[in-house]
Design a protein around this motif. Structure first.
Motif, PDB file in Angstrom:
ATOM      1  N   ILE A 179     -31.358  -8.012 -63.510  1.00 17.52           N
ATOM      2  CA  ILE A 179     -30.595  -8.101 -64.754  1.00 17.52           C
ATOM      3  C   ILE A 179     -31.226  -9.183 -65.646  1.00 17.52           C
ATOM      4  O   ILE A 179     -31.341 -10.344 -65.236  1.00 17.52           O
ATOM      5  CB  ILE A 179     -29.119  -8.415 -64.482  1.00 17.52           C
ATOM      6  N   VAL A 180     -31.634  -8.788 -66.841  1.00 17.21           N
ATOM      7  CA  VAL A 180     -32.253  -9.732 -67.779  1.00 17.21           C
ATOM      8  C   VAL A 180     -31.320 -10.094 -68.933  1.00 17.21           C
ATOM      9  O   VAL A 180     -31.626 -11.005 -69.713  1.00 17.21           O
ATOM     10  CB  VAL A 180     -33.576  -9.155 -68.337  1.00 17.21           C
ATOM     11  N   ALA A 181     -30.181  -9.403 -69.057  1.00  9.96           N
ATOM     12  CA  ALA A 181     -29.208  -9.724 -70.105  1.00  9.96           C
ATOM     13  C   ALA A 181     -27.836  -9.245 -69.666  1.00  9.96           C
ATOM     14  O   ALA A 181     -27.695  -8.130 -69.151  1.00  9.96           O
ATOM     15  CB  ALA A 181     -29.590  -9.071 -71.430  1.00  9.96           C
ATOM     16  N   GLN A 182     -26.835 -10.108 -69.846  1.00 13.52           N
ATOM     17  CA  GLN A 182     -25.441  -9.732 -69.617  1.00 13.52           C
ATOM     18  C   GLN A 182     -24.607 -10.349 -70.720  1.00 13.52           C
ATOM     19  O   GLN A 182     -24.669 -11.558 -70.952  1.00 13.52           O
ATOM     20  CB  GLN A 182     -24.937 -10.196 -68.255  1.00 13.52           C
ATOM     21  N   THR A 183     -23.819  -9.534 -71.415  1.00 17.29           N
ATOM     22  CA  THR A 183     -23.098 -10.010 -72.592  1.00 17.29           C
ATOM     23  C   THR A 183     -21.616  -9.691 -72.507  1.00 17.29           C
ATOM     24  O   THR A 183     -21.193  -8.776 -71.796  1.00 17.29           O
ATOM     25  CB  THR A 183     -23.668  -9.391 -73.885  1.00 17.29           C
ATOM     26  N   ASP A 184     -20.836 -10.438 -73.277  1.00 16.90           N
ATOM     27  CA  ASP A 184     -19.385 -10.294 -73.364  1.00 16.90           C
ATOM     28  C   ASP A 184     -19.021 -10.277 -74.843  1.00 16.90           C
ATOM     29  O   ASP A 184     -19.148 -11.292 -75.537  1.00 16.90           O
ATOM     30  CB  ASP A 184     -18.703 -11.456 -72.644  1.00 16.90           C
ATOM     31  N   ALA A 185     -18.564  -9.137 -75.354  1.00 15.15           N
ATOM     32  CA  ALA A 185     -18.273  -9.000 -76.782  1.00 15.15           C
ATOM     33  C   ALA A 185     -16.928  -9.584 -77.186  1.00 15.15           C
ATOM     34  O   ALA A 185     -16.604  -9.615 -78.376  1.00 15.15           O
ATOM     35  CB  ALA A 185     -18.335  -7.533 -77.195  1.00 15.15           C
ATOM     36  N   GLN A 186     -16.124 -10.023 -76.222  1.00 16.09           N
ATOM     37  CA  GLN A 186     -14.835 -10.661 -76.518  1.00 16.09           C
ATOM     38  C   GLN A 186     -13.954  -9.780 -77.405  1.00 16.09           C
ATOM     39  O   GLN A 186     -13.271 -10.247 -78.312  1.00 16.09           O
ATOM     40  CB  GLN A 186     -15.074 -12.035 -77.161  1.00 16.09           C
ATOM     41  N   ALA A 187     -13.982  -8.470 -77.130  1.00 12.86           N
ATOM     42  CA  ALA A 187     -13.158  -7.470 -77.826  1.00 12.86           C
ATOM     43  C   ALA A 187     -13.475  -7.368 -79.316  1.00 12.86           C
ATOM     44  O   ALA A 187     -12.636  -6.936 -80.109  1.00 12.86           O
ATOM     45  CB  ALA A 187     -11.670  -7.744 -77.612  1.00 12.86           C
ATOM     46  N   ASP A 188     -14.702  -7.709 -79.700  1.00 15.64           N
ATOM     47  CA  ASP A 188     -15.124  -7.666 -81.100  1.00 15.64           C
ATOM     48  C   ASP A 188     -16.246  -6.645 -81.254  1.00 15.64           C
ATOM     49  O   ASP A 188     -17.365  -6.870 -80.774  1.00 15.64           O
ATOM     50  CB  ASP A 188     -15.608  -9.053 -81.523  1.00 15.64           C
ATOM     51  N   PRO A 189     -15.991  -5.504 -81.921  1.00 18.37           N
ATOM     52  CA  PRO A 189     -17.033  -4.477 -82.064  1.00 18.37           C
ATOM     53  C   PRO A 189     -18.291  -5.003 -82.749  1.00 18.37           C
ATOM     54  O   PRO A 189     -19.406  -4.636 -82.368  1.00 18.37           O
ATOM     55  CB  PRO A 189     -16.356  -3.393 -82.902  1.00 18.37           C
ATOM     56  N   ALA A 190     -18.131  -5.858 -83.760  1.00 16.70           N
ATOM     57  CA  ALA A 190     -19.302  -6.399 -84.454  1.00 16.70           C
ATOM     58  C   ALA A 190     -20.152  -7.248 -83.514  1.00 16.70           C
ATOM     59  O   ALA A 190     -21.392  -7.185 -83.545  1.00 16.70           O
ATOM     60  CB  ALA A 190     -18.860  -7.225 -85.660  1.00 16.70           C
ATOM     61  N   LYS A 191     -19.492  -8.012 -82.654  1.00 15.43           N
ATOM     62  CA  LYS A 191     -20.239  -8.819 -81.689  1.00 15.43           C
ATOM     63  C   LYS A 191     -20.944  -7.923 -80.680  1.00 15.43           C
ATOM     64  O   LYS A 191     -22.088  -8.194 -80.280  1.00 15.43           O
ATOM     65  CB  LYS A 191     -19.333  -9.816 -80.975  1.00 15.43           C
TER      66      LYS A 191
ATOM     67  N   ALA B 267     -32.601  -4.579 -66.157  1.00 14.22           N
ATOM     68  CA  ALA B 267     -31.366  -3.985 -66.684  1.00 14.22           C
ATOM     69  C   ALA B 267     -30.640  -4.954 -67.604  1.00 14.22           C
ATOM     70  O   ALA B 267     -30.749  -6.174 -67.468  1.00 14.22           O
ATOM     71  CB  ALA B 267     -30.445  -3.577 -65.537  1.00 14.22           C
ATOM     72  N   ALA B 268     -29.865  -4.384 -68.523  1.00 12.67           N
ATOM     73  CA  ALA B 268     -28.928  -5.141 -69.358  1.00 12.67           C
ATOM     74  C   ALA B 268     -27.530  -4.596 -69.113  1.00 12.67           C
ATOM     75  O   ALA B 268     -27.336  -3.379 -69.005  1.00 12.67           O
ATOM     76  CB  ALA B 268     -29.295  -5.014 -70.831  1.00 12.67           C
ATOM     77  N   VAL B 269     -26.550  -5.493 -69.028  1.00 12.84           N
ATOM     78  CA  VAL B 269     -25.144  -5.119 -68.860  1.00 12.84           C
ATOM     79  C   VAL B 269     -24.403  -5.634 -70.092  1.00 12.84           C
ATOM     80  O   VAL B 269     -24.301  -6.847 -70.303  1.00 12.84           O
ATOM     81  CB  VAL B 269     -24.547  -5.728 -67.577  1.00 12.84           C
ATOM     82  N   VAL B 270     -23.901  -4.710 -70.915  1.00 16.17           N
ATOM     83  CA  VAL B 270     -23.302  -5.060 -72.200  1.00 16.17           C
ATOM     84  C   VAL B 270     -21.821  -4.683 -72.166  1.00 16.17           C
ATOM     85  O   VAL B 270     -21.450  -3.520 -72.331  1.00 16.17           O
ATOM     86  CB  VAL B 270     -24.033  -4.341 -73.357  1.00 16.17           C
ATOM     87  N   MET B 271     -20.955  -5.695 -71.958  1.00 16.18           N
ATOM     88  CA  MET B 271     -19.531  -5.450 -71.778  1.00 16.18           C
ATOM     89  C   MET B 271     -18.758  -5.620 -73.083  1.00 16.18           C
ATOM     90  O   MET B 271     -19.149  -6.362 -73.971  1.00 16.18           O
ATOM     91  CB  MET B 271     -18.967  -6.395 -70.722  1.00 16.18           C
ATOM     92  N   HIS B 272     -17.622  -4.906 -73.170  1.00 13.67           N
ATOM     93  CA  HIS B 272     -16.743  -5.022 -74.336  1.00 13.67           C
ATOM     94  C   HIS B 272     -15.964  -6.325 -74.321  1.00 13.67           C
ATOM     95  O   HIS B 272     -15.736  -6.953 -75.337  1.00 13.67           O
ATOM     96  CB  HIS B 272     -15.810  -3.825 -74.431  1.00 13.67           C
ATOM     97  N   PHE B 273     -15.504  -6.727 -73.139  1.00 14.59           N
ATOM     98  CA  PHE B 273     -14.945  -8.051 -72.910  1.00 14.59           C
ATOM     99  C   PHE B 273     -15.019  -8.313 -71.421  1.00 14.59           C
ATOM    100  O   PHE B 273     -15.299  -7.406 -70.628  1.00 14.59           O
ATOM    101  CB  PHE B 273     -13.501  -8.201 -73.430  1.00 14.59           C
ATOM    102  N   SER B 274     -14.805  -9.544 -71.036  1.00 11.61           N
ATOM    103  CA  SER B 274     -14.921  -9.925 -69.628  1.00 11.61           C
ATOM    104  C   SER B 274     -13.799 -10.885 -69.270  1.00 11.61           C
ATOM    105  O   SER B 274     -13.036 -11.326 -70.126  1.00 11.61           O
ATOM    106  CB  SER B 274     -16.284 -10.579 -69.361  1.00 11.61           C
ATOM    107  N   GLY B 275     -13.729 -11.202 -67.993  1.00  9.22           N
ATOM    108  CA  GLY B 275     -12.745 -12.165 -67.524  1.00  9.22           C
ATOM    109  C   GLY B 275     -11.526 -11.546 -66.885  1.00  9.22           C
ATOM    110  O   GLY B 275     -10.822 -12.219 -66.124  1.00  9.22           O
ATOM    111  N   ASP B 276     -11.241 -10.285 -67.177  1.00 11.39           N
ATOM    112  CA  ASP B 276     -10.126  -9.601 -66.526  1.00 11.39           C
ATOM    113  C   ASP B 276     -10.591  -9.017 -65.196  1.00 11.39           C
ATOM    114  O   ASP B 276     -11.792  -8.900 -64.934  1.00 11.39           O
ATOM    115  CB  ASP B 276      -9.573  -8.503 -67.434  1.00 11.39           C
ATOM    116  N   SER B 277      -9.647  -8.628 -64.357  1.00 12.81           N
ATOM    117  CA  SER B 277      -9.987  -8.147 -63.015  1.00 12.81           C
ATOM    118  C   SER B 277     -10.865  -6.905 -63.062  1.00 12.81           C
ATOM    119  O   SER B 277     -11.816  -6.769 -62.275  1.00 12.81           O
ATOM    120  CB  SER B 277      -8.704  -7.855 -62.226  1.00 12.81           C
TER     121      SER B 277
END
Length: 403
Positions: A130-142, A100-110
């Motif tokens: 889980i083979v990938a987990q990402t945090d886009a840091q509220a950036d759509p391009a990222k 699985a991959a988990v692709v988040m818009h941003f992380s760190g909040d509750s």
């Protein structure tokens, strides 16, 4: 949880909810003589003589009535607890050795932390690595790039929230669908994606209902009258739009003496800083501002900072999502008077199970919504345990004091 109502839109669903309580609300307000209820010296908190009964009744009407949310194509949600797998189905999934991959818009909040924790816990039970987990840091391009990076790891399923820009992100998720990756969306799908063809399901908070709860909580804090500011997400994703609509439409319909003096959308990622600067400006422009609503907790942390630095002890704050900092403020009975808590951990569990549905080819409901939970200082610690499936942190229990 009661079965979801059948009207065709969130707005009509709200009217169905109100049909159970408006007569009661009006009668209780009249009986209590609240039409001229005064406010506290700070301009936000209601006077001690304000009878909370009608507002509590309106909140209870939601809590006892099921979710208001409809899916992106008008779907009715089943009871979220019906999303389950048999022992035989779990064994079949575990034997697949799926990833699985988990692709988040941003992380760190509750909210994000709990969502990922629920996903990870349930995927582990299902033997999905889980083979990938990402945090886009509220950036759509990222996040667009993150989807492509995650696909390079070859996942069988992808769990992601495309709320930063469902339209711009759609081509990235199209690549996943074209590679037969089973997509489970958090909160809303990518633009023009269809359930059963492009994705397995969408799992969301009852976002409209959360706004409804916050409106009643704000009205209770202000005793039914005053000027408020609305902080919303500038991105027009369904999650963000529905929360704001639930709040403002309920104020308009139920509490005409509460007016929206300011309304501003934020883009992040410095939610707290943007919330603080926004409310600082509002407090200067509107000395009588009585309350602030935020579509999630981080901007309201900034609103609290602004109120504190301005000496505005009476400002009432209500928000969606039970973050640690707003919970501590509520425990201290300072600014936060009401929270509509999402259930992110349980959402994560449901999302992981639906990913397994996709792997098994099991028929999945296209949309699943979990009800928001009304939180106040009296039920705060119990609510924390329900929302996060964990004991309240020490700093929160300390803030509550002896009791």
């Amino acid at each position: 949880m009661s079965e979801t109502r059948k009207p065709g839109s969130a707005r009509s669903s709200a009217r169905s909810l109100r049909s159970a309580a408006p007569g009661l609300l009006a009668a209780l307000l009249l009986a209590a003589g609240l039409t001229a209820c005064s406010q506290g010296a700070g301009g936000g908190a209601a006077a001690a003589t304000c009878d909370p009964t009608p507002y509590d009744a309106a909140i209870s009407a939601y809590a006892g009535g099921g979710v208001l949310a409809k899916g992106p194509y008008g779907e009715t949600s089943p009871d979220w607890t019906s999303i389950a797998l048999s022992d035989d189905e779990i064994a079949k999934v575990r034997a697949m050795g799926a990833t699985a991959a988990v692709v988040m818009h941003f992380s760190g909040d509750s909210w994000s932390n709990a969502q990922v924790a629920g996903i990870r816990s349930e995927l582990d039970k299902l033997g999905i690595r889980i083979v990938a987990q990402t945090d886009a840091q509220a950036d759509p391009a990222k996040q667009f790039s993150d989807v492509e990076t995650a696909l390079a790891a070859g996942p069988d399923v992808m769990l992601s929230i495309p709320s930063l820009d469902p339209t711009a992100l759609a081509p990235a998720f199209r690549k996943a669908a074209d590679q037969d990756v089973k997509l489970v969306f958090l909160e809303n799908p990518a633009k023009d994606f269809r359930p059963g063809t492009d994705y397995v399901s969408v799992v969301a908070t009852d976002n409209y209902g959360a706004g409804v709860i916050n409106a009643h909580q704000m009205a209770r804090s202000l005793c039914g009258s005053g000027a408020v500011g609305v902080i919303r997400h500038a991105a027009q994703a369904p999650t963000n739009v529905l929360r704001a609509q639930g709040f403002t439409e309920t104020l308009t319909a139920e509490y005409p003496a509460i007016t929206v003096a300011e309304d501003k959308g934020l883009l992040g990622p410095d939610w707290k800083g943007e919330g603080s600067s926004t409310v600082n400006a509002w407090l200067t422009k509107h000395p009588d501002l009585a309350g602030v609503w935020c579509w999630f907790d981080a901007p309201c942390e900034g609103a609290i900072d602004a109120a504190r630095s301005s000496g505005r002890a009476g400002l009432a704050v209500t928000t969606v999502d039970l973050g640690n900092n707003v919970a501590i403020d509520m425990a201290r009975r300072e600014y936060v008077t009401g929270i509509a808590a999402a259930q992110p951990y349980q959402q994560g569990v449901v999302e992981a199970r639906l990913a397994a549905y996709g792997l098994l080819g099991k028929q999945a409901p296209p949309f699943v919504a979990l009800p928001a939970l009304p939180v106040d200082a009296d039920n705060l610690l119990d609510s924390w345990t329900t929302v996060y499936q964990a004991d309240p942190p020490a700093d929160l229990t300390t803030a509550m004091g002896p009791g």
